[in-house]
Design a protein around this motif. Structure first.
Motif, mmCIF file in Angstrom:
data_model
loop_
_atom_site.group_PDB
_atom_site.id
_atom_site.type_symbol
_atom_site.label_atom_id
_atom_site.label_comp_id
_atom_site.label_asym_id
_atom_site.label_seq_id
_atom_site.Cartn_x
_atom_site.Cartn_y
_atom_site.Cartn_z
ATOM 1 N N SER A 256 57.196 55.406 9.890
ATOM 2 C CA SER A 256 56.751 54.051 9.565
ATOM 3 C C SER A 256 57.628 53.465 8.472
ATOM 4 O O SER A 256 57.968 52.279 8.497
ATOM 5 N N LYS A 257 58.025 54.319 7.521
ATOM 6 C CA LYS A 257 58.908 53.862 6.449
ATOM 7 C C LYS A 257 60.272 53.470 7.004
ATOM 8 O O LYS A 257 60.859 52.456 6.602
ATOM 9 N N ALA A 258 60.777 54.265 7.967
ATOM 10 C CA ALA A 258 62.078 53.965 8.575
ATOM 11 C C ALA A 258 62.034 52.628 9.301
ATOM 12 O O ALA A 258 62.971 51.819 9.215
ATOM 13 N N MET A 259 60.936 52.363 10.019
ATOM 14 C CA MET A 259 60.807 51.108 10.747
ATOM 15 C C MET A 259 60.653 49.949 9.762
ATOM 16 O O MET A 259 61.188 48.854 9.986
ATOM 17 N N TYR A 260 59.959 50.196 8.663
ATOM 18 C CA TYR A 260 59.780 49.181 7.620
ATOM 19 C C TYR A 260 61.122 48.819 6.993
ATOM 20 O O TYR A 260 61.450 47.642 6.829
ATOM 21 N N GLU A 261 61.907 49.840 6.676
ATOM 22 C CA GLU A 261 63.171 49.600 5.978
ATOM 23 C C GLU A 261 64.240 49.015 6.893
ATOM 24 O O GLU A 261 64.927 48.058 6.528
ATOM 25 N N ALA A 262 64.395 49.598 8.083
ATOM 26 C CA ALA A 262 65.453 49.154 8.986
ATOM 27 C C ALA A 262 65.055 47.917 9.781
ATOM 28 O O ALA A 262 65.914 47.195 10.286
ATOM 29 N N GLY A 263 63.745 47.657 9.890
ATOM 30 C CA GLY A 263 63.284 46.495 10.623
ATOM 31 C C GLY A 263 62.915 45.348 9.702
ATOM 32 O O GLY A 263 63.631 44.357 9.584
ATOM 33 N N TYR A 264 61.799 45.502 8.998
ATOM 34 C CA TYR A 264 61.283 44.438 8.135
ATOM 35 C C TYR A 264 62.237 44.120 6.984
ATOM 36 O O TYR A 264 62.619 42.962 6.787
ATOM 37 N N LEU A 265 62.631 45.138 6.219
ATOM 38 C CA LEU A 265 63.491 44.873 5.067
ATOM 39 C C LEU A 265 64.870 44.371 5.479
ATOM 40 O O LEU A 265 65.509 43.620 4.741
ATOM 41 N N TYR A 266 65.324 44.767 6.663
ATOM 42 C CA TYR A 266 66.621 44.282 7.144
ATOM 43 C C TYR A 266 66.614 42.761 7.247
ATOM 44 O O TYR A 266 67.502 42.078 6.724
ATOM 45 N N ILE A 267 65.606 42.205 7.927
ATOM 46 C CA ILE A 267 65.567 40.757 8.119
ATOM 47 C C ILE A 267 65.242 40.044 6.804
ATOM 48 O O ILE A 267 65.761 38.959 6.521
ATOM 49 N N VAL A 268 64.396 40.663 5.955
ATOM 50 C CA VAL A 268 64.071 40.061 4.661
ATOM 51 C C VAL A 268 65.331 39.910 3.816
ATOM 52 O O VAL A 268 65.599 38.849 3.233
ATOM 53 N N ARG A 269 66.122 40.958 3.734
ATOM 54 C CA ARG A 269 67.332 40.919 2.914
ATOM 55 C C ARG A 269 68.369 39.964 3.475
ATOM 56 O O ARG A 269 69.111 39.313 2.729
ATOM 57 N N LEU A 270 68.413 39.859 4.802
ATOM 58 C CA LEU A 270 69.337 38.924 5.433
ATOM 59 C C LEU A 270 68.970 37.485 5.075
ATOM 60 O O LEU A 270 69.831 36.672 4.717
ATOM 61 N N ILE A 271 67.682 37.166 5.150
ATOM 62 C CA ILE A 271 67.219 35.824 4.816
ATOM 63 C C ILE A 271 67.403 35.541 3.325
ATOM 64 O O ILE A 271 67.837 34.449 2.933
ATOM 65 N N ALA A 272 67.089 36.531 2.495
ATOM 66 C CA ALA A 272 67.245 36.364 1.046
ATOM 67 C C ALA A 272 68.702 36.083 0.685
ATOM 68 O O ALA A 272 68.996 35.243 -0.180
ATOM 69 N N ARG A 273 69.613 36.772 1.358
ATOM 70 C CA ARG A 273 71.036 36.536 1.107
ATOM 71 C C ARG A 273 71.428 35.118 1.503
ATOM 72 O O ARG A 273 72.166 34.437 0.783
ATOM 73 N N ASP A 274 70.939 34.661 2.652
ATOM 74 C CA ASP A 274 71.239 33.296 3.094
ATOM 75 C C ASP A 274 70.707 32.267 2.102
ATOM 76 O O ASP A 274 71.372 31.264 1.815
ATOM 77 N N ILE A 275 69.499 32.515 1.589
ATOM 78 C CA ILE A 275 68.892 31.591 0.622
ATOM 79 C C ILE A 275 69.726 31.539 -0.662
ATOM 80 O O ILE A 275 70.013 30.462 -1.201
ATOM 81 N N ALA A 276 70.122 32.710 -1.158
ATOM 82 C CA ALA A 276 70.906 32.772 -2.394
ATOM 83 C C ALA A 276 72.260 32.098 -2.218
ATOM 84 O O ALA A 276 72.719 31.354 -3.110
ATOM 85 N N GLU A 277 72.919 32.334 -1.091
ATOM 86 C CA GLU A 277 74.225 31.728 -0.848
ATOM 87 C C GLU A 277 74.115 30.218 -0.678
ATOM 88 O O GLU A 277 74.971 29.463 -1.156
#
Length: 216
Positions: A136-157
């Motif tokens: 569940s942690k692997a799916m959380y990190e590679a799935g949920y956190l992947y898209i969260v960090r991608l969006i956060a990067r777009d927002i910051a840029e």
């Protein structure tokens, strides 16, 4: 009745296997095991059965995966990584406009939560979460956190590029993802949600977030 595997049984050739043959063995094992797990249940699938359907010896299977738990973990991590890679394929075609990028990410989330394989894995992980919390942690990190960090990067840029300060990019990204997935979770409890419906919800979420951009 267990789902028939979509993998082709590996046909061994004489001599030492090449790198391509080793990769083919690996893919056959993972695909076969994935189909068997999703077609039945974790407990109903035996390593011996996986080896037989995949067309490999038990020794070959156990040399790569010493236990069913290790094989199950490899399958989940392999598929989550593949989903993330597929979701990122169109990113380079986007403009730098933050509204367009948020809309694209919203559509990616919409497709993800309605994908049968993703839903099947979520059900399987829910049934085994006490035994395999790391999955569940692997799916959380590679799935949920992947898209969260991608969006956060777009927002910051976008904030730096447009001169609009972004005080909490990751918090906003988490809220954006949760707004769409939470909508789907609640509404699907009442009736099946179509892809068009959740894309509409994702577009509405994007519009709301863009209207409140000064508060980010």
């Amino acid at each position: 009745m267990p789902k028939k595997s979509t993998a082709k049984a590996f046909v061994p050739k004489r001599g030492r296997p090449t790198a391509d043959q080793l990769a083919a063995i690996e893919q056959t094992i993972l695909t076969t095991a994935r189909d068997m797990f999703l077609g039945g249940s974790y407990d109903a699938v035996a390593m011996e059965n996986i080896a037989a359907v995949a067309g490999v010896s038990k020794g070959t299977l156990y040399a790569r995966y010493p236990s069913k738990e290790a094989l199950f973990t490899a399958i989940v991590e392999n598929r989550v990584n593949q989903w993330s890679a597929e979701a990122a394929q169109q990113d380079h075609l986007l403009s730098k406009d933050i509204g367009e990028r948020l809309r694209h990410h919203g559509h990616t989330i919409a497709h993800s939560v309605t994908q049968p394989e993703v839903l099947a894995f979520q059900r399987l992980l829910f049934a085994t979460r006490e035994r395999f919390p790391q999955l569940s942690k692997a799916m959380y990190e590679a799935g949920y956190l992947y898209i969260v960090r991608l969006i956060a990067r777009d927002i910051a840029e976008a904030a730096e590029r447009d001169g609009i300060p972004a005080r909490q990019p990751e918090t906003i990204a988490r809220m954006f993802v949760s707004a769409i997935t939470g909508w789907h979770l609640q509404e699907s409890g009442e009736h099946p949600i179509t892809l068009e419906e959740i894309i509409g919800a994702a577009d509405g979420t994007t519009d709301l977030f863009m209207a409140a951009r000064a508060l980010w």
